[in-house]
Design an enzyme around this catalytic site. Structure first.
Site, PDB file in Angstrom:
ATOM      1  N   TYR A   1       0.844  -1.188   0.000  1.00  0.00           N
ATOM      2  CA  TYR A   1       0.000   0.000   0.000  1.00  0.00           C
ATOM      3  C   TYR A   1       0.890   1.253   0.000  1.00  0.00           C
ATOM      4  O   TYR A   1       1.829   1.354   0.799  1.00  0.00           O
ATOM      5  CB  TYR A   1      -0.925  -0.027   1.229  1.00  0.00           C
ATOM      6  CG  TYR A   1      -1.662   1.261   1.428  1.00  0.00           C
ATOM      7  CD1 TYR A   1      -2.463   1.791   0.407  1.00  0.00           C
ATOM      8  CD2 TYR A   1      -1.554   1.979   2.604  1.00  0.00           C
ATOM      9  CE1 TYR A   1      -3.113   2.993   0.568  1.00  0.00           C
ATOM     10  CE2 TYR A   1      -2.220   3.184   2.775  1.00  0.00           C
ATOM     11  CZ  TYR A   1      -2.993   3.686   1.756  1.00  0.00           C
ATOM     12  OH  TYR A   1      -3.637   4.875   1.916  1.00  0.00           O
TER      13      TYR A   1
ATOM     14  N   ASP B   1       0.878  -7.384   7.184  1.00  0.00           N
ATOM     15  CA  ASP B   1      -0.376  -6.675   6.934  1.00  0.00           C
ATOM     16  C   ASP B   1      -1.348  -7.685   6.320  1.00  0.00           C
ATOM     17  O   ASP B   1      -1.174  -8.128   5.192  1.00  0.00           O
ATOM     18  CB  ASP B   1      -0.091  -5.506   5.979  1.00  0.00           C
ATOM     19  CG  ASP B   1      -1.329  -4.650   5.715  1.00  0.00           C
ATOM     20  OD1 ASP B   1      -2.452  -5.182   5.806  1.00  0.00           O
ATOM     21  OD2 ASP B   1      -1.148  -3.460   5.396  1.00  0.00           O
TER      22      ASP B   1
ATOM     23  N   LYS C   1     -11.296  -1.976   5.756  1.00  0.00           N
ATOM     24  CA  LYS C   1     -11.559  -2.769   4.558  1.00  0.00           C
ATOM     25  C   LYS C   1     -12.526  -3.918   4.887  1.00  0.00           C
ATOM     26  O   LYS C   1     -13.648  -3.661   5.261  1.00  0.00           O
ATOM     27  CB  LYS C   1     -10.214  -3.248   3.981  1.00  0.00           C
ATOM     28  CG  LYS C   1      -9.181  -2.105   3.826  1.00  0.00           C
ATOM     29  CD  LYS C   1      -9.655  -1.061   2.869  1.00  0.00           C
ATOM     30  CE  LYS C   1      -8.686   0.042   2.504  1.00  0.00           C
ATOM     31  NZ  LYS C   1      -7.798   0.625   3.477  1.00  0.00           N
TER      32      LYS C   1
HETATM   33  C1  LIG Z   1      -3.085  -3.202   2.569  1.00  0.00           C
HETATM   34  C2  LIG Z   1      -3.367  -1.915   3.294  1.00  0.00           C
HETATM   35  N1  LIG Z   1      -2.782  -1.682   4.477  1.00  0.00           N
HETATM   36  C3  LIG Z   1      -3.001  -0.533   5.163  1.00  0.00           C
HETATM   37  C4  LIG Z   1      -3.814   0.456   4.657  1.00  0.00           C
HETATM   38  C5  LIG Z   1      -4.015   1.726   5.439  1.00  0.00           C
HETATM   39  O1  LIG Z   1      -5.226   1.670   6.126  1.00  0.00           O
HETATM   40  P1  LIG Z   1      -6.124   2.936   6.497  1.00  0.00           P
HETATM   41  O2  LIG Z   1      -6.569   3.550   5.206  1.00  0.00           O
HETATM   42  O3  LIG Z   1      -7.215   2.347   7.328  1.00  0.00           O
HETATM   43  O4  LIG Z   1      -5.251   3.861   7.274  1.00  0.00           O
HETATM   44  C6  LIG Z   1      -4.437   0.266   3.441  1.00  0.00           C
HETATM   45  C7  LIG Z   1      -5.316   1.312   2.880  1.00  0.00           C
HETATM   46  O5  LIG Z   1      -5.724   1.274   1.740  1.00  0.00           O
HETATM   47  C8  LIG Z   1      -4.214  -0.953   2.731  1.00  0.00           C
HETATM   48  O6  LIG Z   1      -4.766  -1.187   1.530  1.00  0.00           O
END
Ligand SMILES: Cc1ncc(COP(=O)(O)O)c(C=O)c1O
Length: 380
Positions: free
Chosen positions: A103, A175, A200
């Site tokens: 990300y 993650d 998500k």
């Molecule tokens: C794989 C992944 N990790 C972390 C995040 C970050 O999360 P947040 O948008 O809730 O801060 C995202 C956001 O799109 C993501 O796709």
């Protein structure tokens, strides 16, 4: 108890004071004490809040942390807030090994925030175990992994990377946002910490931003709880309630996301208007074997490149009607985006850059025939 049962019951006993079968939204900042320091376990809602406690207990259970083991989870205000807490574990001069697909915001945090404060970082291909081993430095303290990766959907061998990280006395943080604990439990493969953007699939309805870290390590949990309170990026009780509500139907939604995504991946693979389709469930995906071994399903995200380059990719994403053109993923409704121009704009020009004509689909739980018809029409 099995996963589906824990998703509904773990941490979610009827409310002791009223019998409410749903965990109440404890909209309070503070808690009356019987005498200074003598209270029922809650003092101030940045430190602890009963709605958040229920969410933390549920998430820990779903990631396979045994009750009473000393492990657990900390819920945060967003997925990035969870990443930031991991950052606070590091000391200036420490090295973080990042994956070459992730990300964009995660890369931005480590490279542009911590990197500019004196932390070292570098990038390796997490699907190449030798490259990861070679990239470890004497000061590596954290190995970061997304699997499947966002947005190229590569799948890395978590046990192999955990062994490399532990040899170097570094932590492996996985993650698990794309897979969710329903499809994959990284702690069982040696990860030290699991990160979620609960925004998500766990929330699942595109109506809450949140995050979490989960660990089996009691000492690490204590540090993370300290940081959660000391730095303060906590979710409010209504946000915690929304994620808890989402968790109850996670297994049903993920089953449908996986089924629909597989059908759509096959449709796109067989269509001559596309040049490349990435979905770990396809037998010819480069990481299909490892995905099959460590996942219980292949998830709801499909990436592909339409014939005709970047202009065609942009045109296509503007033409779909059911797939809304929007950032984010993991909700019941289908979304479409061009990562290079949207979620991954912050990695353009870096080792994490993705093709500018790559299209990412977050396949929802609508009827799959309607979704395929929408894609078919938009491909023109
Ligand atoms: C794989 C992944 N990790 C972390 C995040 C970050 O999360 P947040 O948008 O809730 O801060 C995202 C956001 O799109 C993501 O796709």
């Amino acid at each position: 108890m099995r996963f589906e049962t824990r998703a509904i019951h773990a941490g979610q006993d009827p409310d002791p004071s009223t019998g409410s079968v749903i965990v109440p939204i404890y909209a309070t900042t503070t808690y009356a004490q019987d005498a200074p320091g003598k209270h029922a376990g809650y003092e101030y809602s940045r430190t602890d809040n009963p709605t958040r406690t229920a969410l933390q207990d549920a998430l820990a259970s779903l990631e396979g942390v045994a009750d009473g083991s000393g492990g657990g989870s900390v819920a945060t205000a967003s997925g990035m807030a969870a990443a930031a807490l991991m950052g606070y574990l590091l000391e200036a001069g420490d090295h973080v090994l990042l994956p070459n697909d992730a990300y964009g915001g995660t890369f931005r945090f480590f490279a542009r925030v911590l990197g500019e404060q004196g932390f070292e970082w570098s990038v390796a291909d997490p699907t190449d175990v030798d490259a990861v081993r070679a990239a470890i430095r004497s000061n590596t303290r954290l190995v970061w992994l997304e699997t499947p990766t966002n947005p190229l959907l590569r799948v890395a061998d978590m046990a192999a990377l955990a062994a490399i990280a532990h040899d170097a006395e570094a932590l492996l943080c996985v993650d698990n946002t794309f897979a969710t604990p329903y499809l994959q439990r990284p702690l069982d493969h040696g990860a030290d910490v699991v990160l979620h953007s609960t925004t998500k699939y766990l929330g699942g309805h595109s109506d809450v931003v949140g995050g979490a870290l989960v660990t089996r390590d009691a000492a690490l949990l204590e540090q993370l709880r300290f940081l959660q309170n000391a730095a303060g990026p906590v979710p409010g009780p209504f946000d915690a309630f929304l994620v808890l509500r989402g968790l109850k139907t996670l297994s049903l939604r993920m089953d449908r996301h996986c089924e629909n995504a597989m059908r759509i991946a096959e449709f796109l693979r067989d269509d001559e208007r596309t040049v490349e389709v990435a979905y770990p469930g396809l037998a010819d995906h480069p990481d299909h074997e490892v995905a099959h071994r460590q996942m219980d399903g292949f998830g709801g995200i499909v990436s592909f490149r339409p014939e005709g380059g970047v202009a065609a990719a942009h045109r296509f994403t503007e033409r779909t009607e059911l797939f809304f053109l929007a950032e984010s993923l993991g909700g019941v409704e289908s979304l479409i985006e061009v990562p290079a121009a949207m979620t991954h704009a912050s990695v353009v020009g870096t080792d994490l850059e993705v093709p500018d004509d790559l299209v990412r689909l977050s396949v929802g739980i609508e009827h799959v025939d309607d979704l395929i018809e929408d894609l078919d029409r938009a491909l023109g």
